[in-house]
Write an enzyme that holds these catalytic residues in place. Structure first.
Site, short mmCIF file in Angstrom:
data_model
loop_
_atom_site.label_atom_id
_atom_site.label_comp_id
_atom_site.label_asym_id
_atom_site.label_seq_id
_atom_site.Cartn_x
_atom_site.Cartn_y
_atom_site.Cartn_z
N ARG A 26 -2.13 -2.15 -18.62
CA ARG A 26 -3.28 -1.24 -18.51
C ARG A 26 -2.92 -0.16 -17.50
NH1 ARG A 26 -6.51 -4.10 -21.50
NH2 ARG A 26 -7.86 -2.32 -21.70
N TYR A 83 0.85 -1.21 0.00
CA TYR A 83 0.00 0.00 0.00
C TYR A 83 0.87 1.25 0.00
CZ TYR A 83 -5.04 0.04 0.14
OH TYR A 83 -6.35 0.04 -0.23
N THR A 130 -3.34 6.57 -22.21
CA THR A 130 -3.37 5.25 -21.60
C THR A 130 -2.05 4.58 -21.96
OG1 THR A 130 -4.49 4.41 -23.56
CG2 THR A 130 -5.89 4.91 -21.67
N GLU A 178 -0.48 4.84 -0.51
CA GLU A 178 -1.28 6.07 -0.73
C GLU A 178 -0.42 7.31 -0.60
OE1 GLU A 178 -4.64 6.16 1.85
OE2 GLU A 178 -5.66 4.55 0.79
N LYS A 183 -2.22 0.80 -25.09
CA LYS A 183 -2.60 0.72 -26.51
C LYS A 183 -1.33 0.70 -27.36
CE LYS A 183 -7.15 2.75 -25.75
NZ LYS A 183 -7.18 3.43 -24.45
N ASP A 221 -5.75 14.00 -25.44
CA ASP A 221 -5.85 12.60 -25.02
C ASP A 221 -5.29 11.78 -26.18
OD1 ASP A 221 -6.57 10.00 -24.54
OD2 ASP A 221 -8.59 10.48 -23.82
C1 LIG Z 1 -8.97 8.24 -26.33
C2 LIG Z 1 -9.24 7.41 -25.11
N1 LIG Z 1 -9.22 7.99 -23.91
C3 LIG Z 1 -9.47 7.32 -22.78
C4 LIG Z 1 -9.74 5.97 -22.82
C5 LIG Z 1 -10.10 5.28 -21.54
O1 LIG Z 1 -9.18 4.38 -21.13
P1 LIG Z 1 -9.56 3.18 -20.14
O2 LIG Z 1 -10.33 2.21 -20.95
O3 LIG Z 1 -8.22 2.72 -19.70
O4 LIG Z 1 -10.36 3.78 -19.03
C6 LIG Z 1 -9.74 5.31 -24.05
C7 LIG Z 1 -10.02 3.87 -24.10
O5 LIG Z 1 -10.60 3.34 -24.98
C8 LIG Z 1 -9.50 6.05 -25.23
O6 LIG Z 1 -9.55 5.48 -26.44
#
Ligand SMILES: Cc1ncc(COP(=O)(O)O)c(C=O)c1O
Length: 430
Positions: free
Chosen positions: A225, A45, A216, A47, A219, A190
């Site tokens: 993950r 843990y 993320t 935090e 991918k 993003d």
């Molecule tokens: C552009 C984008 N942002 C955020 C996410 C969210 O990620 P997670 O599935 O890890 O919550 C995704 C996932 O598909 C995504 O394609």
């Protein structure tokens, strides 16, 4: 007796090795990433943040988290990196909480145009706790900047998202910046889908133009993950407190203890992404997608293809996904811009090359795969979605059974299995 789970894992390993994983948000991680992810770090843990933990015994964990952050800063050339978000969606919540007050306006690309849920979709936190305004793509399937500018001037968003989840074209961050500056909005990229392409130099980096970046890690980056939040120099200039605001949003805002095994695995994947071989991988991902798209009669400037099935019939997304799955090819049904059927029974599929490329597949393999896909899709011709809504569920149940019995699909599956089985998957049978 061994847990039943291990038997199920070996069944899933078989599926991953003998099938073609073409969901563009998926990938195969390295053995080292798997090793870190399955390590004893899950026992601890922690935090808080390095040097500021609620619990004792975190000396080593601090080093691991600092190391992961340093690698991320080096890789993306930014002054701030945070690696604790459990995944992309909570990372986007943390950013929104740090930039906005509840009720503020956030703008993002509509789900139906290839945006993500967390950028302002119905039923998502981003439209429940904030006032979400969506911009869309035009007839050419590209972002409609005219509409974006008009909406921004009317609604005065605090935050504009630039990021996509089903969009096959490159993004022009400078155009977004210009509009964000007209209305004083923070601009957040993003880059979850295209991180690998940015690292590989295939796509432009948003770093000079945006304030905050979220990616993320699972991918095109090919890590476990998880998610990383980055703040750019520009973002720090805009708000010198932004790092601590994001930290506070992560904990105590929305999370508890970080997943240290995940942090360690992120660090391993960042080490891998810093190697020249990763650049080669990313370039190949895009080359493969371009060939696959061309063979299917469409275009891709990214790792993914958004493929309209309208020439095969009405509302064919489910049928195509089912038929391809029977043939050992995994894709997902997806709405297409100007969806002629329904977002719930869409008219397209989304497919991509990151996972196939990790297995060592090249352009000539994409030609074969495109051929299998086209042969599979011939099998769904005539299986149009009923126009009457109440008939759709039963229709799809019947279609699933019918496709499961289809001899041509079984034949294609054999060919796919013979082909896919020859390409190694890290952590499976080696
Ligand atoms: C552009 C984008 N942002 C955020 C996410 C969210 O990620 P997670 O599935 O890890 O919550 C995704 C996932 O598909 C995504 O394609």
């Amino acid at each position: 007796m061994a847990s039943r789970v291990f038997k199920l894992i070996s069944e899933e390993a078989h599926r991953q090795k003998y099938g073609l994983e073409m969901i563009p948000s998926e990938n195969y991680v390295s053995k080292d990433v798997l090793k870190a992810l399955g390590s004893i770090l899950t026992n601890k843990y922690s935090e808080g943040f390095p040097g500021r933990r609620y619990y004792g015994g975190n000396e080593i964990i601090d080093k691991i988290e600092n190391y992961a952050c340093d690698l991320a800063k080096k890789l993306f050339r930014v002054p701030v990196a945070l690696v604790q978000p459990y995944s992309g969606s909570p990372a986007n919540l943390a950013i929104t909480m740090a930039v906005c007050e509840p009720g503020d306006v956030v703008m993002g690309l509509a789900l139906s145009s290839g945006g993500h849920l967390t950028h302002g979709a119905n039923l998502n936190f981003s439209s429940i706790f904030y006032k979400a305004v969506n911009y869309t793509v035009g007839d050419d399937w590209k972002i409609n900047f005219g509409e974006l500018e008009t909406l921004a001037k009317i609604h005065k968003p605090k935050l504009i998202w630039v990021g996509t989840t089903a969009y096959p074209f490159k993004l022009d961050y400078k155009k977004f910046r210009k509009i964000a500056d007209m209305v004083g909005a923070s601009l957040v990229a993003d880059i979850s889908h295209i991180t690998g392409l940015i690292i590989g130099g295939v796509h432009e980096s948003p770093v000079p133009d945006v304030d905050i970046i979220m990616t993320t890690t699972h991918k095109t980056l090919r890590g476990p993950r998880g998610a990383i939040i980055l703040v750019t120099e520009r973002g720090l200039k805009r708000d010198s407190e932004i790092k601590s605001k994001i930290e506070r949003a992560i904990i105590p805002g929305i999370q508890g203890g970080p997943h240290n095994h995940q942090t360690a695995a992120i660090a391993v994947s960042l080490e891998e992404a810093l190697k020249p071989s990763f650049k080669k991988y990313a370039i190949q991902v895009a080359k493969n997608a371009a060939v696959l798209a061309k063979e299917l009669g469409t275009v891709s400037e990214t790792h993914l293809i958004l493929f309209s099935l309208t020439k095969y019939g009405y509302g064919m997304g489910y049928q195509a996904q089912y038929a391809l799955e029977e043939a050992g090819i995994t894709v997902n049904k997806n709405t297409i811009p100007g969806e002629p059927a329904s977002p719930f029974y869409p008219s397209g599929i989304r497919l991509g090359t990151p996972a196939l490329t990790s297995r060592g597949m090249k352009e000539e393999d994409m030609v074969k795969i495109a051929d299998w896909i086209k042969r599979v899709l011939e099998e769904i011709r005539g299986l149009d979605l009923p126009r009457k809504q109440e008939k759709r569920k039963d229709f799809l149940k019947e279609i699933k059974i019918k496709l499961h019995k289809n001899k041509n699909l079984k034949r294609i599956r054999k060919e796919v299995e013979n082909f896919a089985g020859k390409f190694p998957v890290p952590g499976i049978n080696d």
